[in-house]
Design a protein around this motif. Structure first.
Motif, PDB file in Angstrom:
ATOM      1  N   ASP A  10       0.939  -1.249   0.204  1.00  0.00           N
ATOM      2  CA  ASP A  10       0.274  -0.113  -0.196  1.00  0.00           C
ATOM      3  C   ASP A  10       1.211   1.017   0.004  1.00  0.00           C
ATOM      4  OD1 ASP A  10       0.568  -0.227   2.922  1.00  0.00           O
ATOM      5  OD2 ASP A  10      -1.258  -0.700   3.127  1.00  0.00           O
ATOM      6  N   SER A  11       0.240   2.697   1.256  1.00  0.00           N
ATOM      7  CA  SER A  11       1.369   3.668   0.856  1.00  0.00           C
ATOM      8  C   SER A  11       2.142   3.363   1.087  1.00  0.00           C
ATOM      9  CB  SER A  11      -0.241   4.858   1.375  1.00  0.00           C
ATOM     10  OG  SER A  11       0.105   4.693   2.808  1.00  0.00           O
ATOM     11  N   PHE A  12       2.406   2.932   2.401  1.00  0.00           N
ATOM     12  CA  PHE A  12       4.316   2.116   2.815  1.00  0.00           C
ATOM     13  C   PHE A  12       4.821   2.312   1.448  1.00  0.00           C
ATOM     14  CE2 PHE A  12       7.700  -0.761   4.522  1.00  0.00           C
ATOM     15  CZ  PHE A  12       7.569   0.423   5.717  1.00  0.00           C
ATOM     16  N   THR A  13       4.926   1.178   0.848  1.00  0.00           N
ATOM     17  CA  THR A  13       5.448   0.806   0.000  1.00  0.00           C
ATOM     18  C   THR A  13       5.222   1.612  -1.442  1.00  0.00           C
ATOM     19  OG1 THR A  13       5.572  -1.579   0.534  1.00  0.00           O
ATOM     20  CG2 THR A  13       6.088  -1.146  -1.946  1.00  0.00           C
ATOM     21  N   GLU A  14       4.647   2.142  -1.461  1.00  0.00           N
ATOM     22  CA  GLU A  14       4.321   2.684  -2.828  1.00  0.00           C
ATOM     23  C   GLU A  14       5.195   4.339  -2.685  1.00  0.00           C
ATOM     24  OE1 GLU A  14       1.687   5.875  -5.166  1.00  0.00           O
ATOM     25  OE2 GLU A  14       0.539   4.982  -3.924  1.00  0.00           O
ATOM     26  N   LEU A  50       4.153  -2.786  -7.400  1.00  0.00           N
ATOM     27  CA  LEU A  50       2.732  -2.788  -7.990  1.00  0.00           C
ATOM     28  C   LEU A  50       1.977  -2.295  -6.660  1.00  0.00           C
ATOM     29  CD1 LEU A  50       2.695  -6.534  -8.853  1.00  0.00           C
ATOM     30  CD2 LEU A  50       2.919  -4.594 -10.483  1.00  0.00           C
ATOM     31  N   ALA A  51       2.648  -1.385  -5.419  1.00  0.00           N
ATOM     32  CA  ALA A  51       2.043  -1.266  -4.468  1.00  0.00           C
ATOM     33  C   ALA A  51       0.948   0.135  -4.428  1.00  0.00           C
ATOM     34  CB  ALA A  51       2.904  -0.687  -2.970  1.00  0.00           C
ATOM     35  N   ILE A  52      -0.237   0.248  -3.743  1.00  0.00           N
ATOM     36  CA  ILE A  52      -1.240   0.780  -4.540  1.00  0.00           C
ATOM     37  C   ILE A  52      -1.163   1.858  -2.803  1.00  0.00           C
ATOM     38  CG2 ILE A  52      -3.447   2.143  -5.178  1.00  0.00           C
ATOM     39  CD1 ILE A  52      -2.684   0.716  -7.713  1.00  0.00           C
ATOM     40  N   ARG A  53      -1.957   3.012  -2.833  1.00  0.00           N
ATOM     41  CA  ARG A  53      -2.457   3.456  -1.074  1.00  0.00           C
ATOM     42  C   ARG A  53      -3.726   3.142  -1.509  1.00  0.00           C
ATOM     43  NH1 ARG A  53      -0.794  10.019  -3.405  1.00  0.00           N
ATOM     44  NH2 ARG A  53       0.641   8.736  -4.378  1.00  0.00           N
ATOM     45  N   SER A  54      -4.049   3.205   0.252  1.00  0.00           N
ATOM     46  CA  SER A  54      -4.851   2.777   0.968  1.00  0.00           C
ATOM     47  C   SER A  54      -5.832   1.881   0.564  1.00  0.00           C
ATOM     48  CB  SER A  54      -5.506   4.330   0.040  1.00  0.00           C
ATOM     49  OG  SER A  54      -6.225   3.860  -1.018  1.00  0.00           O
ATOM     50  N   LYS A  55      -5.090   0.892  -0.319  1.00  0.00           N
ATOM     51  CA  LYS A  55      -5.691  -0.938  -0.609  1.00  0.00           C
ATOM     52  C   LYS A  55      -5.841  -1.421   0.661  1.00  0.00           C
ATOM     53  CE  LYS A  55      -6.501   0.132  -4.692  1.00  0.00           C
ATOM     54  NZ  LYS A  55      -7.327   0.480  -5.944  1.00  0.00           N
ATOM     55  N   PHE A  56      -6.725  -2.123   0.572  1.00  0.00           N
ATOM     56  CA  PHE A  56      -6.882  -2.754   2.202  1.00  0.00           C
ATOM     57  C   PHE A  56      -6.335  -4.555   1.942  1.00  0.00           C
ATOM     58  CE2 PHE A  56     -10.232  -0.197   2.697  1.00  0.00           C
ATOM     59  CZ  PHE A  56     -10.270  -0.013   3.526  1.00  0.00           C
ATOM     60  N   LEU A  57      -5.582  -5.241   2.288  1.00  0.00           N
ATOM     61  CA  LEU A  57      -5.632  -6.675   2.467  1.00  0.00           C
ATOM     62  C   LEU A  57      -5.370  -7.756   1.031  1.00  0.00           C
ATOM     63  CD1 LEU A  57      -3.063  -9.066   2.927  1.00  0.00           C
ATOM     64  CD2 LEU A  57      -4.486  -9.867   4.787  1.00  0.00           C
ATOM     65  N   VAL A 225      -9.880  14.301  10.622  1.00  0.00           N
ATOM     66  CA  VAL A 225     -10.844  14.608  10.044  1.00  0.00           C
ATOM     67  C   VAL A 225     -11.348  14.469   9.891  1.00  0.00           C
ATOM     68  CG1 VAL A 225     -13.273  16.214  10.517  1.00  0.00           C
ATOM     69  CG2 VAL A 225     -11.513  16.092  12.614  1.00  0.00           C
ATOM     70  N   PRO A 226     -10.364  14.306   8.304  1.00  0.00           N
ATOM     71  CA  PRO A 226     -10.785  14.711   6.406  1.00  0.00           C
ATOM     72  C   PRO A 226     -10.150  12.953   7.233  1.00  0.00           C
ATOM     73  CG  PRO A 226      -9.181  16.564   7.209  1.00  0.00           C
ATOM     74  CD  PRO A 226      -9.146  16.247   8.868  1.00  0.00           C
ATOM     75  N   LEU A 227      -9.187  12.177   7.488  1.00  0.00           N
ATOM     76  CA  LEU A 227      -9.096  11.018   6.864  1.00  0.00           C
ATOM     77  C   LEU A 227     -10.335   9.828   7.414  1.00  0.00           C
ATOM     78  CD1 LEU A 227      -7.650   8.156   6.650  1.00  0.00           C
ATOM     79  CD2 LEU A 227      -6.662   8.468   8.890  1.00  0.00           C
ATOM     80  N   VAL A 228     -10.854  10.100   8.605  1.00  0.00           N
ATOM     81  CA  VAL A 228     -12.351   9.596   9.043  1.00  0.00           C
ATOM     82  C   VAL A 228     -13.457  10.158   8.132  1.00  0.00           C
ATOM     83  CG1 VAL A 228     -14.457  10.035  11.373  1.00  0.00           C
ATOM     84  CG2 VAL A 228     -11.494   9.476  12.068  1.00  0.00           C
ATOM     85  N   ARG A 229     -13.445  11.336   7.725  1.00  0.00           N
ATOM     86  CA  ARG A 229     -14.584  11.234   6.576  1.00  0.00           C
ATOM     87  C   ARG A 229     -14.228  10.645   5.673  1.00  0.00           C
ATOM     88  NH1 ARG A 229     -14.985  18.104   7.798  1.00  0.00           N
ATOM     89  NH2 ARG A 229     -16.252  18.795   9.476  1.00  0.00           N
ATOM     90  N   ARG A 230     -13.770  10.932   4.736  1.00  0.00           N
ATOM     91  CA  ARG A 230     -12.737  10.387   3.833  1.00  0.00           C
ATOM     92  C   ARG A 230     -13.370   8.372   3.670  1.00  0.00           C
ATOM     93  NH1 ARG A 230      -7.879  13.112   3.861  1.00  0.00           N
ATOM     94  NH2 ARG A 230      -6.787  11.518   4.543  1.00  0.00           N
ATOM     95  N   ARG A 231     -12.861   8.121   4.294  1.00  0.00           N
ATOM     96  CA  ARG A 231     -13.393   6.471   4.865  1.00  0.00           C
ATOM     97  C   ARG A 231     -14.769   6.350   5.393  1.00  0.00           C
ATOM     98  NH1 ARG A 231      -9.096   2.908   5.969  1.00  0.00           N
ATOM     99  NH2 ARG A 231      -7.118   3.863   5.221  1.00  0.00           N
ATOM    100  N   LEU A 232     -15.298   7.389   5.832  1.00  0.00           N
ATOM    101  CA  LEU A 232     -16.781   7.092   6.105  1.00  0.00           C
ATOM    102  C   LEU A 232     -17.074   7.486   4.962  1.00  0.00           C
ATOM    103  CD1 LEU A 232     -17.751   8.855   9.441  1.00  0.00           C
ATOM    104  CD2 LEU A 232     -17.496   6.815   9.129  1.00  0.00           C
ATOM    105  N   GLU A 235     -14.330   6.929   0.256  1.00  0.00           N
ATOM    106  CA  GLU A 235     -13.247   8.025  -0.805  1.00  0.00           C
ATOM    107  C   GLU A 235     -11.805   7.095  -0.554  1.00  0.00           C
ATOM    108  OE1 GLU A 235     -13.796  11.645  -0.773  1.00  0.00           O
ATOM    109  OE2 GLU A 235     -16.076  11.759  -1.161  1.00  0.00           O
ATOM    110  N   TYR A 236     -10.780   6.377  -1.383  1.00  0.00           N
ATOM    111  CA  TYR A 236      -9.658   6.153  -1.197  1.00  0.00           C
ATOM    112  C   TYR A 236      -9.250   7.003  -2.189  1.00  0.00           C
ATOM    113  CZ  TYR A 236     -12.367   3.134   2.045  1.00  0.00           C
ATOM    114  OH  TYR A 236     -12.720   2.919   2.698  1.00  0.00           O
ATOM    115  N   ASP A 237      -7.519   7.265  -1.988  1.00  0.00           N
ATOM    116  CA  ASP A 237      -7.035   8.384  -2.999  1.00  0.00           C
ATOM    117  C   ASP A 237      -6.163   6.844  -3.928  1.00  0.00           C
ATOM    118  OD1 ASP A 237      -6.706  10.629  -1.763  1.00  0.00           O
ATOM    119  OD2 ASP A 237      -4.745  10.319  -0.808  1.00  0.00           O
TER     120      ASP A 237
END
Length: 272
Positions: A10-14, A50-57, A225-232, A235-237
């Motif tokens: 994910d973003s760690f590796t991207e 191949l890593a992409i930010r905000s991806k789940f397992l 707060v913006p992170l929580v709002r995006r998740r609710l 929305e994922y980058d």
């Protein structure tokens, strides 16, 4: 000894937190920095990311593992599950079962698999449940690495990462200097010599209580707060992001140059 390194995650590796306009997705990151060192050590090294930010397992497994294994890598870096830990009702037992299944597939390829613990960032108390999950996640990653013969980069044990200069403003992603240190750690873990110049971490003065409170309020308002709002909102980058290096390249040729050539040759990849 040369080989093929494929970075999965994910973003760690991207490379989020290490901005650089001359790299794909406008970030560089530890994996690209490591690839440069591989190319310097032996020009025959190849590299894909191949890593992409905000991806789940599960998304990482579904979208990246088959592609990674099809390249027949000699080395794979695998970090996944960090975004799952942010889910309010994350089931860690099920998460780690799926993590182990992915690790078994990667290890079964014969590649050297590098896995990571997550750093338990000391941040706002609002995120204390996340810290507890991270600690549990890390213990399971250590156990699974030992069980399946993976190379472990135990990020959580490297307390120099408590230094604020190694973290971006969001306190979740490493800064440029943090990514540079991580590149050196992974190079050491896989036995590749490197020339990374790591600057000394100068002592930092603790803030007085008033400044500390102001900084905490600003952090919660501008980052949490913006992170929580995006998740609710769901929305994922990563939904608008492409893999940085989907096909193996030779980093000895220069990643910036390779990106510039691809930019000119494939205009549709300019959006990220």
């Amino acid at each position: 000894m040369a080989g093929l390194l494929v970075a999965v995650g994910d973003s760690f590796t991207e490379g989020v937190g290490d901005p650089h306009l001359h790299y794909p997705n406008a970030v560089r990151g530890w994996a690209d920095r490591l690839a440069r060192q591989l190319g310097r050590a032996d020009e025959r090294w190849r590299y894909a990311n191949l890593a992409i930010r905000s991806k789940f397992l599960d998304q990482i497994v579904d979208d990246q593992l088959d592609a990674a294994l099809a390249m027949e890598p000699t080395h794979v870096t695998f970090f996944a599950g960090g975004n799952d830990l942010l889910v309010l009702r994350a089931d860690l037992d099920q998460l780690m079962e799926r993590y182990e299944a992915a690790l078994v597939r990667l290890a079964g390829s014969g590649a050297e698999v590098v896995v990571f613990t997550a750093f338990d960032i000391r941040t706002t108390r609002l995120l204390s449940p996340l810290v507890r999950r991270v600690l549990t996640y890390n213990e399971r990653v250590r156990e699974l690495a030992a069980t399946h013969g993976a190379t472990l980069v135990d990020h959580a044990q490297m307390r120099e990462f408590e230094h604020p200069s190694l973290w971006a403003a969001d306190r979740i992603h490493m800064s440029r200097w943090g990514h540079k240190r991580m590149a050196a750690l992974v190079a050491d873990a896989i036995g590749v010599p490197h020339t990374l110049n790591l600057r000394d971490l100068l002592p930092h003065e603790p803030r007085d209580w008033r400044s500390a409170v102001e900084a905490e309020v600003t952090f919660v308002r501008e980052e949490v707060v913006p992170l929580v709002r995006r998740r609710l909102r769901g929305e994922y980058d990563g939904d608008r992001t492409h893999p940085k290096w989907p096909e193996p390249v030779y980093p000895a040729e220069g990643l910036k140059r390779l990106h510039a050539e691809r930019w000119l040759a494939v205009p549709q990849q300019r959006a990220f």
